[in-house]
Write an enzyme that holds these catalytic residues in place. Structure first.
Site, short mmCIF file in Angstrom:
data_model
loop_
_atom_site.label_atom_id
_atom_site.label_comp_id
_atom_site.label_asym_id
_atom_site.label_seq_id
_atom_site.Cartn_x
_atom_site.Cartn_y
_atom_site.Cartn_z
N TYR A 1 0.86 -1.20 0.00
CA TYR A 1 0.00 0.00 0.00
C TYR A 1 0.89 1.24 0.00
O TYR A 1 1.76 1.39 0.84
CB TYR A 1 -0.89 -0.04 1.24
CG TYR A 1 -2.03 0.96 1.34
CD1 TYR A 1 -2.22 1.97 0.41
CD2 TYR A 1 -2.94 0.86 2.38
CE1 TYR A 1 -3.27 2.86 0.53
CE2 TYR A 1 -4.01 1.75 2.50
CZ TYR A 1 -4.16 2.75 1.58
OH TYR A 1 -5.21 3.64 1.69
N CYS A 2 0.67 2.13 -0.98
CA CYS A 2 1.37 3.42 -1.04
C CYS A 2 2.88 3.21 -1.14
O CYS A 2 3.36 2.46 -1.97
CB CYS A 2 0.96 4.29 0.14
SG CYS A 2 1.48 6.03 0.02
N ILE A 3 3.67 3.84 -0.26
CA ILE A 3 5.12 3.70 -0.31
C ILE A 3 5.54 2.25 -0.12
O ILE A 3 6.57 1.81 -0.65
CB ILE A 3 5.79 4.61 0.74
CG1 ILE A 3 7.31 4.61 0.57
CG2 ILE A 3 5.41 4.20 2.16
CD1 ILE A 3 8.03 5.58 1.50
#
Length: 584
Positions: A317-319
Site C-alpha cells: 500500500y502506497c510507499i
C-alpha cells in the site's frame, strides 16, 4: 470575567513554556527559496513594461470593483438589506456559510474584497508566462497557500461565527480556544499541530484495531501479526499485507464494519500484516535496504515457515507498494520466486510526473530535508504531516484551527482523524533515498535503482498482479500509477480505479454501497483512453479482488491458528510497535 482573566494569565504562562521547548525544523522547509518569487516578479514587471496597457486594464478593473464593493456596503448600511442582484452573488464557499457574509455590510465588504484580491493574485500568477513549467506550478501552489492563509475566516475580527460565539458565551469560547491551543502546543513540543480528533476517545485493541490476532515474529524493523481465522477452511497460499510506514497499519482495521483486515479473514484467507517500527534517532542510518531485507524478505521467510507454504501472495500500500515493487525486482535478480501474486494499493512506481508534490520535490526543499535529517537523524512526523495537510489546507488546517482555537470546540471523536494524527517518523537515510533516487531521478522506472548489489528496474516485474488506484487520489494519482503498470511486462495484469481518494477509495467495504469502480482489460493505450473505454461497476472493488485472489490462492485446507512451535505468540494484535508515538 475575573475567573476568565485568571485562566488567561495561567494559560499565557503555559503558552510561553510550551513555545520555549520548541525544536523547530530547518527553516528552508517553511517556504520556497526566494529566487522563485524573484523570478515571478521579474517576469511580471517585464510583461508590464512590454505591455503596459494590460497592467493598466487589470488595475483599473480592480479599482473599479473595489470602489463598487465599498459603495454597495454603504448603500446596504443605509437601506439595511442587499439588492436582489447582490443576493444572487451570495457566497457559495463553505467557509462563508454564515448568513452575515451576505447580509451584514461589514462582513459582505470584507468577503467580497478578499474574493477580489484572491482573483487578482490568481490572475497575476496565471499571466506569468515565461517561467519553467515546474517553477510555474510551484508559484501557483504557494500563491494559493497565501490566498488561503489570508482568508478573513482565519482572523477573529473578521470571522462572524467566532465573534457571535464569543458574545454568546461572554468570552468563554475564546478562553477554551486558548486552552485548546496551549494543549496542542504542549502535546507537540511547541509545534502548532492542530488536534483533529479527541484522542481520549480511542484505545488501540479496545475500540479500534480489534480484529483478533497474534504477533508471531518481531525484529528491529517490524512486528508480524497473524490474524485468527474466521472460517473453518482457508486457502492454501497465505496473504501478507505491507502497509505504508508513513502512517500506522490500523487504517485497515479501524472498526469492525469497515475493517479490510477482518473482511479478508472472513473470506477464507490466512492473513499476515506487517506493523512497522516507529523510528527514532537510533534508526537514522536505516535505508531501503533494511526495509527490504528485514521487513519484506523477513516477513516472507517467516510466513512461509509458519504456514509451510512454498509461495505467498502479497499486498503493498502506497510507499510500501513502491518498495514491494523494488523487492520483486530484487528477487528476480537473485533468482528467487517466493511470490505467487501481488496486489498494489495506490502505489507509484514511475515518478516522472510529480503531481501535487512538485512544489516539495525540488532541490531547495529536498536540500532542506537533508539538512533536517542530518541534524535530527529522522524526518519527524509533524513535518511530513503538515506537508500532506497543506495540500488540503482549508480542510485539514484552517477549518480545524478555527473550530478549536476561535470557537473553543473540542475535536470530534472521529476514528479516521485519530489515525491521521497518529503519524510516524521516517529514518533519515531512507527518506533521502526515496526523495533523491525514486522521486527526483525516477531511477526505478528509468535506468535502474542501485540497491543491495543489483540494478533494480520496474521492467523486471513479471508476476501476476492487480493494481487498485483511486480516482481522486492526490497522493498517488491513478494516471501516474497506470503509467507505471504499463511498463510492467507481466502477462497477468488487472487495473482498477476506485471512486474517491487515497484512503476512502481503498477502505471501501461492500456493506456501505458507496463508491463504485472502473475496470478495463485493454492496456494498449494511455490512461485517458483506458478510462474512456472502462466499464463502471456499482459498489466496492473488494469482492472483485476476492475473486481474483481466490483463483491465485490454491486449494482449501483446514484453518490455521496463529503461530507454531517456533513462532509462539509474542503479544496480542495490534502489537506493541503500533503504540509508539512519533517524535516531535
Amino acid at each position: 470575567m475575573s475567573a476568565n482573566l485568571a485562566r488567561v494569565e495561567a494559560l499565557s504562562q503555559r503558552l510561553v513554556a510550551a513555545l520555549s521547548s520548541r525544536n523547530p525544523p530547518n527553516s528552508t522547509l517553511n517556504a520556497p527559496g526566494r529566487d522563485l518569487f524573484a523570478k515571478a516578479a521579474a517576469s511580471y514587471w517585464s510583461e508590464a513594461i512590454e505591455n503596459p496597457s494590460k497592467l493598466y486594464e487589470n488595475q483599473i478593473a480592480y479599482w473599479g470593483e473595489s470602489v463598487r464593493h465599498f459603495m454597495d456596503a454603504q448603500r446596504q448600511m443605509l437601506t439595511g438589506a442587499p439588492t436582489p442582484a447582490e443576493e444572487e452573488t451570495a457566497p457559495r464557499d463553505k467557509r462563508f456559510a454564515n448568513p452575515l457574509w451576505a447580509t451584514n455590510p461589514y462582513f459582505r465588504y470584507v468577503r467580497e474584497q478578499y474574493e477580489l484580491n484572491a482573483q487578482a493574485v490568481a490572475k497575476a500568477v496565471a499571466e506569468v508566462d515565461d517561467l519553467d513549467p515546474v517553477e510555474k506550478k510551484r508559484l501557483e501552489y504557494f500563491s494559493r497557500q497565501i490566498i488561503d492563509m489570508m482568508a478573513p475566516t482565519n482572523f477573529l475580527g473578521t470571522n462572524p461565527d467566532a465573534l457571535e460565539r464569543a458574545v454568546a458565551t461572554e468570552g468563554e469560547s475564546l478562553v477554551k480556544g486558548l486552552e485548546n491551543l496551549v494543549a496542542d502546543l504542549e502535546a507537540n513540543d511547541g509545534e502548532m499541530v492542530v488536534r483533529l480528533a479527541d484522542e481520549s476517545a480511542f484505545a488501540l485493541g479496545e475500540n479500534i484495531a480489534t480484529t483478533p490476532g497474534k504477533v508471531v515474529y518481531r525484529n528491529d524493523m517490524m512486528e508480524l501479526i497473524q490474524y485468527a481465522p474466521a472460517t473453518d477452511k482457508v486457502h492454501e497460499i497465505p496473504l501478507i499485507i505491507f502497509p505504508p510506514w508513513i502512517n500506522k497499519f490500523y487504517i485497515l482495521d479501524l472498526k469492525e464494519k469497515n475493517s479490510l483486515i477482518k473482511w479478508i479473514t472472513e473470506q477464507g484467507f490466512t492473513l499476515f500484516v506487517v506493523s512497522w517500527v516507529n523510528p527514532d534517532v537510533s534508526h537514522a542510518d536505516i535505508g531501503l535496504e533494511e526495509y527490504i531485507e528485514d521487513g519484506y524478505l523477513a516477513a516472507i521467510r517467516e510466513v512461509r515457515s509458519i504456514t509451510d507454504a512454498a509461495k505467498v501472495n502479497v499486498v503493498g500500500y502506497c510507499i510500501a507498494g513502491t518498495t514491494l515493487a523494488l523487492t520483486l525486482s530484487l528477487l528476480k535478480a537473485r533468482g528467487e520466486a517466493p511470490i505467487n501474486a501481488v496486489t498494489f494499493f495506490t502505489a507509484l512506481t514511475d515518478f516522472d510526473n510529480q503531481g501535487e508534490f512538485t512544489p516539495f520535490l525540488q532541490d531547495d526543499f529536498v536540500d532542506g530535508i537533508e539538512a533536517e535529517v542530518e541534524a535530527q537523524g529522522i524526518l519527524r512526523s509533524f513535518i511530513l504531516g503538515r506537508t500532506m495537510s497543506f495540500l488540503r489546507s482549508n480542510d485539514l488546517i484552517y477549518t480545524p484551527a478555527i473550530r478549536s482555537y476561535m470557537l473553543g470546540e473540542a475535536p470530534p471523536a472521529f476514528d479516521l482523524l485519530y489515525w491521521n494524527g497518529d503519524g510516524s517518523n521516517l529514518p533519515g537515510r531512507m527518506t533521502l533515498q526515496y526523495l533523491r533516487e525514486l522521486c527526483q531521478k525516477n531511477a526505478f522506472a528509468g535506468e535502474g535503482f542501485e540497491l543491495l548489489g543489483h540494478k533494480l528496474k520496474l521492467s523486471d516485474i513479471d508476476v501476476p498482479l492487480m493494481a487498485v488506484t483511486c480516482e481522486t487520489d492526490h497522493i498517488a494519482p491513478w494516471k501516474d500509477c497506470f503509467r507505471g503498470m504499463l511498463q510492467v511486462p507481466s502477462k497477468d495484469r488487472t487495473f482498477i480505479v476506485s471512486q474517491s481518494g487515497h484512503i476512502a477509495g481503498i477502505v471501501n467495504p461492500p456493506s456501505k454501497k458507496k463508491y463504485g469502480h472502473y475496470t478495463n482489460g485493454d492496456w494498449s493505450g494511455d490512461a485517458e483512453s483506458w478510462m474512456e473505454a472502462a466499464t463502471f461497476s456499482e459498489g466496492s472493488w473488494w469482492p472483485r479482488w476476492k475473486d481474483w485472489l481466490q483463483e491465485r490462492s490454491g486449494d482449501q485446507i483446514a484453518a490455521r491458528e496463529p503461530g507454531d512451535s517456533d513462532h509462539p505468540a509474542l503479544d496480542d494484535a495490534p502489537g506493541t510497535y503500533v503504540r509508539r508515538r512519533a517524535t516531535r
